[in-house]
Design an enzyme around this catalytic site. Structure first.
Site, mmCIF file in Angstrom:
data_model
loop_
_atom_site.group_PDB
_atom_site.id
_atom_site.type_symbol
_atom_site.label_atom_id
_atom_site.label_comp_id
_atom_site.label_asym_id
_atom_site.label_seq_id
_atom_site.Cartn_x
_atom_site.Cartn_y
_atom_site.Cartn_z
ATOM 1 N N ARG A 151 0.864 -1.180 0.000
ATOM 2 C CA ARG A 151 0.000 0.000 0.000
ATOM 3 C C ARG A 151 0.898 1.227 0.000
ATOM 4 N NH1 ARG A 151 -2.049 -3.476 4.078
ATOM 5 N NH2 ARG A 151 -4.143 -4.307 3.608
ATOM 6 N N LYS A 175 -2.144 -2.305 8.036
ATOM 7 C CA LYS A 175 -3.294 -1.772 8.757
ATOM 8 C C LYS A 175 -3.296 -2.291 10.189
ATOM 9 C CE LYS A 175 -6.379 -0.992 4.855
ATOM 10 N NZ LYS A 175 -7.694 -1.285 4.251
ATOM 11 N N HIS A 243 -2.643 2.441 -5.811
ATOM 12 C CA HIS A 243 -3.305 1.202 -5.398
ATOM 13 C C HIS A 243 -3.543 0.280 -6.595
ATOM 14 C CE1 HIS A 243 -4.768 -0.495 -1.667
ATOM 15 N NE2 HIS A 243 -5.789 -1.012 -2.301
ATOM 16 N N ARG A 246 -0.929 -2.205 -6.755
ATOM 17 C CA ARG A 246 -1.159 -3.286 -5.791
ATOM 18 C C ARG A 246 -2.136 -4.312 -6.382
ATOM 19 N NH1 ARG A 246 -1.131 -4.620 -0.239
ATOM 20 N NH2 ARG A 246 -3.145 -5.161 0.676
ATOM 21 N N HIS A 269 -3.749 -9.076 3.893
ATOM 22 C CA HIS A 269 -5.201 -9.096 4.074
ATOM 23 C C HIS A 269 -5.564 -9.922 5.307
ATOM 24 C CE1 HIS A 269 -6.096 -8.261 -0.462
ATOM 25 N NE2 HIS A 269 -5.933 -7.154 0.226
ATOM 26 N N TYR A 278 -9.672 -11.048 -6.429
ATOM 27 C CA TYR A 278 -8.777 -11.115 -7.581
ATOM 28 C C TYR A 278 -9.036 -12.351 -8.437
ATOM 29 C CZ TYR A 278 -6.460 -7.368 -5.150
ATOM 30 O OH TYR A 278 -6.200 -6.176 -4.524
#
Length: 300
Positions: A151, A175, A243, A246, A269, A278
């Site tokens: 990110r 995150k 992004h 990514r 994730h 994806y």
């Protein structure tokens, strides 16, 4: 805004930063949303954020129903919900006025990756009027973005000490400040070594991995500005963000038959369902290529 609301918002910001470990961007968005509510005349008449009732909060949320997409409305609701739950836990409110309020349903928005050819062009393009030092930095920057799927906020927060040249990997804080280790491919390693060779060795380990022209940390916004210019130079007409690289990283790994759980770990994730988006992109692209190329698929 009442003095009490200003104190409540400051406490909320400290909570988000120290306990929830949100990114600077998310922290600002959450606090700003609560500030917007606090600045409404209805909130002041109610006695502030700790006294405003559910009807007033719902009226506020309904006020931008038509102006925003469902995903944006969900983010704004999530910000207020986080604030009010924080105040309830602290004993400042009896109840959360957003409790039981459903968010708008939003359709699944599939990522839109660049082709592998466009990614390579974007990474390798040379800007004739770029200062040599910045050109070397930019090459390392985009080799790393596309080569690791970071990110943009993760990349901007990296320090030189997070790069382990011997193990060929980066320590990344994602995150919630969750730590993960990401392997760095050969071309990105070479570009990174070239960039770091230009940096003064004194105190280097504690410095940002990427710096701006003045020597300070390169910000998220700085990366986006560089990307926009580089897209123009590369002649890539379609809109794309940092992004997007990514998304492209993940989709191209999936196209190469990399295990979905491995991609989940590489991207950081929390849920596999996030990574599974994806698979839909890859399947859609495969179907499109088939329709364009196979003689029996013409007209389908």
């Amino acid at each position: 805004m009442t003095p009490g609301d200003a104190k409540a918002l400051a406490a909320f910001a400290r909570h988000l930063d120290s306990e929830r470990g949100l990114s600077r961007h998310t922290l600002r968005a959450y606090v700003s949303e609560a500030e917007r509510l606090a600045e409404l005349p209805e909130c002041a008449r109610s006695g502030g954020l700790d006294r405003i009732d559910a009807l007033a909060v719902r009226s506020y949320l309904a006020s931008f129903h038509r102006a925003h997409k469902p995903s944006t409305r969900n983010r704004r609701l999530a910000a207020l919900r986080a604030f009010f739950r924080f105040r309830v836990r602290g004993g400042e409110r009896v109840a959360d006025p957003t409790e039981g309020l459903p968010g708008p349903k939003s359709g699944v928005r599939l990522p839109s990756p660049l082709s592998a050819e466009d990614c390579e062009t974007l990474v390798e393009v040379e800007e004739a009027d770029r200062a040599p030092r910045l050109a070397i930095r930019d090459r390392a920057l985009f080799e790393l973005l596309y080569g690791t799927g970071l990110r943009v906020g993760e990349l901007a927060s990296l320090r030189v000490r997070d790069w382990d040249a011997q193990r060929r990997e980066l320590r990344v804080f994602g995150k919630g400040r969750k730590e993960r280790v990401v392997p760095v491919p050969a071309k990105a390693r070479a570009a990174l070594v070239a960039w770091l060779a230009l940096r003064a060795p004194e105190g280097l380990l504690a410095q940002p991995l990427f710096t701006n022209a003045r020597g300070g940390a390169l910000s998220d916004r700085g990366v986006r500005v560089i990307l926009r210019r580089r897209m123009l130079v590369a002649g890539i007409a379609r809109p794309a963000s940092a992004h997007t690289l990514r998304h492209s990283y993940a989709t191209h790994l999936l196209d190469a038959d990399v295990d979905l759980r491995a991609i989940q770990e590489l991207l950081g994730h929390e849920r596999l369902s996030t990574t599974q988006r994806y698979t839909h992109v890859s399947a859609e692209r495969l179907a499109r290529v088939y329709r364009q190329a196979h003689p029996r698929a013409k007209g389908s």
